[in-house]
Design a protein around this motif. Structure first.
Motif, PDB file in Angstrom:
ATOM      1  N   SER A 156      43.800   2.078  57.949  1.00  0.00           N
ATOM      2  CA  SER A 156      43.098   1.068  58.745  1.00  0.00           C
ATOM      3  C   SER A 156      43.172   1.383  60.231  1.00  0.00           C
ATOM      4  O   SER A 156      42.188   1.227  60.963  1.00  0.00           O
ATOM      5  N   THR A 159      40.845   4.413  60.942  1.00  0.00           N
ATOM      6  CA  THR A 159      39.426   4.078  60.838  1.00  0.00           C
ATOM      7  C   THR A 159      38.957   3.219  62.004  1.00  0.00           C
ATOM      8  O   THR A 159      37.930   3.490  62.627  1.00  0.00           O
ATOM      9  N   LEU A 170      31.103   3.629  60.380  1.00  0.00           N
ATOM     10  CA  LEU A 170      32.249   3.265  59.546  1.00  0.00           C
ATOM     11  C   LEU A 170      32.479   4.248  58.394  1.00  0.00           C
ATOM     12  O   LEU A 170      33.623   4.598  58.096  1.00  0.00           O
ATOM     13  N   ALA A 173      33.859   7.471  59.864  1.00  0.00           N
ATOM     14  CA  ALA A 173      35.238   7.236  60.301  1.00  0.00           C
ATOM     15  C   ALA A 173      36.187   7.218  59.106  1.00  0.00           C
ATOM     16  O   ALA A 173      37.299   7.756  59.165  1.00  0.00           O
ATOM     17  N   THR A 174      35.752   6.609  58.014  1.00  0.00           N
ATOM     18  CA  THR A 174      36.566   6.570  56.801  1.00  0.00           C
ATOM     19  C   THR A 174      36.777   7.983  56.256  1.00  0.00           C
ATOM     20  O   THR A 174      37.877   8.342  55.818  1.00  0.00           O
ATOM     21  N   THR A 177      39.192   9.773  58.454  1.00  0.00           N
ATOM     22  CA  THR A 177      40.507   9.178  58.201  1.00  0.00           C
ATOM     23  C   THR A 177      41.196   9.859  57.026  1.00  0.00           C
ATOM     24  O   THR A 177      42.406  10.108  57.055  1.00  0.00           O
TER      25      THR A 177
END
Length: 251
Positions: A156, A159, A170, A173-174, A177
């Motif tokens: 979390s 991200t 998103l 970014a995930t 991550t």
């Protein structure tokens, strides 16, 4: 000694946590209590959890990369800093009491959940980056240190900061991550293995479940994007906040 019937049970738990981790992170807050309740000593639980998480995260990372969602070259320096941070954290946790973190981290997770809820940047649209890849590296190192030391909420934190500071959508970014998570897991596993704190047979059994969960979770995230990732990030952050505060207050 782990009872034989616990192996398939914990592998099933690893499947669930692998699915969750591939999308939003936070699976460690399910896996760690399951290991501890099964009679695994705390440091062995940390090391064994990192082993199965490393395998599950690798599968998720591979799926995201196959869709072209991970930029390798500009993020390699940050990955090296994350690795160094995770090594430091894994060394530290074997000598330091984690009670202070158990109070501070829930507050950060709660702030993280609020940011995800209210920020218009939490979508699949890329935005203007506020810091460069090299500018993000020190923060990545801090998150890596935290992952090696404690862990819950790492996904979390990566991200949300990649969205807020690097301007990633998103889903991208995930995906990134998972790369950073995998790097920090590799570092932690190396350190715990050197210290003899990994139950290899149990960890590799659990890795099968984690990889299956990671495969399904990453495909679900890529198919549904921010519509799935955003609510799961909020849910995971709030759940981790409650779980960690409960653990702190009941200790």
């Amino acid at each position: 000694m782990i009872e034989p019937w616990l192996y398939p049970v914990l592998t099933g738990v690893a499947f669930v946590t692998g699915f969750i981790d591939a999308i939003a992170g936070g699976g460690g807050l399910i896996m760690m209590p399951a290991l501890l309740v099964s009679g695994v000593p705390p440091l062995f639980a940390l090391g064994t959890n990192k082993l199965q998480s490393m395998c599950g995260t690798f599968v998720a990372m591979r799926n995201y990369a196959a869709k072209g969602l991970i930029e390798w070259r500009p993020n390699l320096p940050t990955a090296l800093v994350v690795f160094a941070g995770a090594v430091s954290g894994a060394l530290l946790v074997q000598h330091v009491e984690a009670r202070t973190l158990a109070l501070v981290i829930p507050l950060l997770l709660l702030a993280n959940a609020v940011y995800i809820l209210v920020s218009p940047r939490m979508s699949d649209e890329d935005a203007h980056q506020r810091v460069s890849a090299s500018g993000y590296a020190p923060l990545g190192g801090v998150i890596g240190l935290y992952d090696g030391f404690f862990g819950p909420g790492t996904g979390s934190f990566f991200t949300s900061t990649l969205v807020a500071l690097r301007g990633y959508g998103l889903t991208r970014a995930t995906a990134l991550t998972k790369f950073f998570n995998w790097i920090s897991n590799v570092a932690a596993v190396l350190l715990f293995a050197i210290g003899g704190k990994v139950l290899w047979l149990l960890g590799l059994n659990m890795a099968v479940g984690a990889m299956a969960g990671g495969w399904l979770g990453s495909h679900a995230a890529m198919r549904h994007g921010a519509k799935l990732i955003r609510p799961l990030l909020v849910t995971a952050s709030i759940a981790m906040t409650g779980r960690l505060l409960w653990g702190y207050l009941s200790a």
